[in-house]
Design an enzyme around this catalytic site. Sequence first.
Site, PDB file in Angstrom:
ATOM      1  N   CYS A   1      33.736  32.311  31.547  1.00 45.21           N
ATOM      2  CA  CYS A   1      34.017  32.198  32.980  1.00 45.21           C
ATOM      3  C   CYS A   1      32.699  32.176  33.744  1.00 45.21           C
ATOM      4  O   CYS A   1      31.749  32.854  33.357  1.00 45.21           O
ATOM      5  CB  CYS A   1      34.866  33.394  33.444  1.00 45.21           C
ATOM      6  SG  CYS A   1      35.345  33.263  35.189  1.00 45.21           S
TER       7      CYS A   1
ATOM      8  N   CYS B   1      33.615  42.739  34.491  1.00 45.92           N
ATOM      9  CA  CYS B   1      34.398  41.950  33.542  1.00 45.92           C
ATOM     10  C   CYS B   1      33.620  41.597  32.284  1.00 45.92           C
ATOM     11  O   CYS B   1      32.490  41.104  32.356  1.00 45.92           O
ATOM     12  CB  CYS B   1      34.862  40.674  34.254  1.00 45.92           C
ATOM     13  SG  CYS B   1      35.690  39.518  33.170  1.00 45.92           S
TER      14      CYS B   1
ATOM     15  N   SER C   1      46.412  33.760  38.712  1.00 42.30           N
ATOM     16  CA  SER C   1      45.599  34.842  39.259  1.00 42.30           C
ATOM     17  C   SER C   1      44.212  34.299  39.565  1.00 42.30           C
ATOM     18  O   SER C   1      43.557  33.731  38.692  1.00 42.30           O
ATOM     19  CB  SER C   1      45.508  35.975  38.240  1.00 42.30           C
ATOM     20  OG  SER C   1      44.609  36.955  38.697  1.00 42.30           O
TER      21      SER C   1
ATOM     22  N   SER D   1      42.564  38.675  42.917  1.00 41.85           N
ATOM     23  CA  SER D   1      41.726  39.815  42.544  1.00 41.85           C
ATOM     24  C   SER D   1      40.954  40.247  43.781  1.00 41.85           C
ATOM     25  O   SER D   1      40.017  39.555  44.186  1.00 41.85           O
ATOM     26  CB  SER D   1      40.729  39.409  41.456  1.00 41.85           C
ATOM     27  OG  SER D   1      41.394  39.191  40.249  1.00 41.85           O
TER      28      SER D   1
ATOM     29  N   ASN E   1      39.892  43.873  44.652  1.00 45.56           N
ATOM     30  CA  ASN E   1      38.920  44.777  44.018  1.00 45.56           C
ATOM     31  C   ASN E   1      37.928  45.480  44.942  1.00 45.56           C
ATOM     32  O   ASN E   1      37.041  46.188  44.458  1.00 45.56           O
ATOM     33  CB  ASN E   1      38.110  44.043  42.930  1.00 45.56           C
ATOM     34  CG  ASN E   1      39.014  43.466  41.872  1.00 45.56           C
ATOM     35  OD1 ASN E   1      40.039  44.052  41.558  1.00 45.56           O
ATOM     36  ND2 ASN E   1      38.661  42.314  41.341  1.00 45.56           N
TER      37      ASN E   1
ATOM     38  N   CYS F   1      42.595  44.064  30.293  1.00 46.45           N
ATOM     39  CA  CYS F   1      42.185  43.273  31.460  1.00 46.45           C
ATOM     40  C   CYS F   1      40.674  43.198  31.573  1.00 46.45           C
ATOM     41  O   CYS F   1      39.986  44.190  31.513  1.00 46.45           O
ATOM     42  CB  CYS F   1      42.757  43.937  32.708  1.00 46.45           C
ATOM     43  SG  CYS F   1      42.345  43.064  34.193  1.00 46.45           S
TER      44      CYS F   1
HETATM   45  S1  SF4 Z   1      37.425  38.891  36.351  1.00 43.67           S
HETATM   46 FE1  SF4 Z   1      38.308  36.849  36.024  1.00 43.67          FE
HETATM   47  S2  SF4 Z   1      37.181  35.549  37.488  1.00 43.67           S
HETATM   48 FE2  SF4 Z   1      35.962  37.436  37.286  1.00 43.67          FE
HETATM   49  S3  SF4 Z   1      34.480  36.947  35.656  1.00 43.67           S
HETATM   50 FE3  SF4 Z   1      36.279  37.908  34.684  1.00 43.67          FE
HETATM   51  S4  SF4 Z   1      37.550  36.198  34.000  1.00 43.67           S
HETATM   52 FE4  SF4 Z   1      36.110  35.405  35.536  1.00 43.67          FE
END
Ligand code: SF4
Length: 373
Positions: free
Chosen positions: A113, A120, A192, A220, A222, A339
């Site tokens: 991503c 993440c 999402s 998202s 957050n 997640c």
């Molecule tokens: S939370 Fe989702 S959008 Fe953000 S870096 Fe991770 S995979 Fe990508």
Amino acid sequence: MSGIRPRRPVAEQGLLDIMGMTSDEFVAASFEQGVPRGRALQAYRTMFREGRFEGDWFGIEDPPVNRREVEGQTTKFTLALGDDHETESVLIPMHHRKHGTTRTLCVSSQIGCAMGCEFCETAQMGLVRNLSAGQIVSQWWAATHRVDTTVKNMVFMGMGEPMDNLDEVLQSIRVLTDHNGPAVPSSNISISTVGRIDGINRVAEFVKQPGYHRLNLAISVNAPNDRIRSELMPINRAMKMSELQEALLAFPLRGGAAFCAEYVLIPGVNDGDDHCDELSRWLEPLRCSLNVIPYNPRRDSPWPAPEEHDVERFISRAIANGCFVKRRGTKGRDVMAACGQLGNPEIRRRKRVEGSGLVQPVVEGRSLKVDPR
Ligand code: SF4
């Protein structure tokens, strides 16, 4: 209905390309090769309903599926793509008082991503490449016919930002909802997003088409304000929370529907009482539920997981503020299936080969260049 996509004869395409076609597209492409429409339609139905391939234009083999059971019946599986890459998907059991246990399939829309969210694991990879519609649909097919699970709901919440690969994501939804194919109701599918406003506006147009108005959208969030959100999520440096709120207010939500606002609760970062109050005020004009997700520490995380009493305090305060709150567990933590934890460690350091053009990760390290629009 989209135009006919395949340009190569069906016989020359791999299974994962074919799964990116709606039944109309598949039948038309097969017909061009002399396959009667009825026979092609039957083959399409058999592929999606029974997981078998009929007809000599399917000169293809199953893609290898690797699966691993984890805690609480959560299953992570990968699907080899034949180019040294693989999709990653998670099957999550959802327990309901009335309906017993159902399975939600969390699919990836990209490998890696580009969005660089600080909390993440997938962000550590950068973007390796987009998945095609067929490679997205094949995750449903593999879950249904090779992992042998009945999938009820699908969420685009695995690796990748769906809005960064929206053409393929929307085409995959056309296929997933095809009555001759997977026939997943659009009300059981959620996209999402990190909050890409251009993407939200495009989905707003998409859901106006017949058959898609019940598609769900999750955001998202957050963070309670731009300062914290820009630190956690580079997208916010280009698209502020006020603009995001405006785009959501303009979204054509069907009657009785609501957005899902996801909030990863990170100790000392966004879990204070004042944060909760500020977030509640931002959510107030929106029809949405607040989905609180206790932070699930990624590798080398600067933050721990939150204490249970802090999660409960935050949730109670949000409820007192008038929010409709759900709490999400962190199922699958021990196989990197929870997640924000998808991403094959072996390819995590691979370099990005393509991107959205909006947020461009620098391939070494974690710094990002963001288009300052
Ligand atoms: S939370 Fe989702 S959008 Fe953000 S870096 Fe991770 S995979 Fe990508």
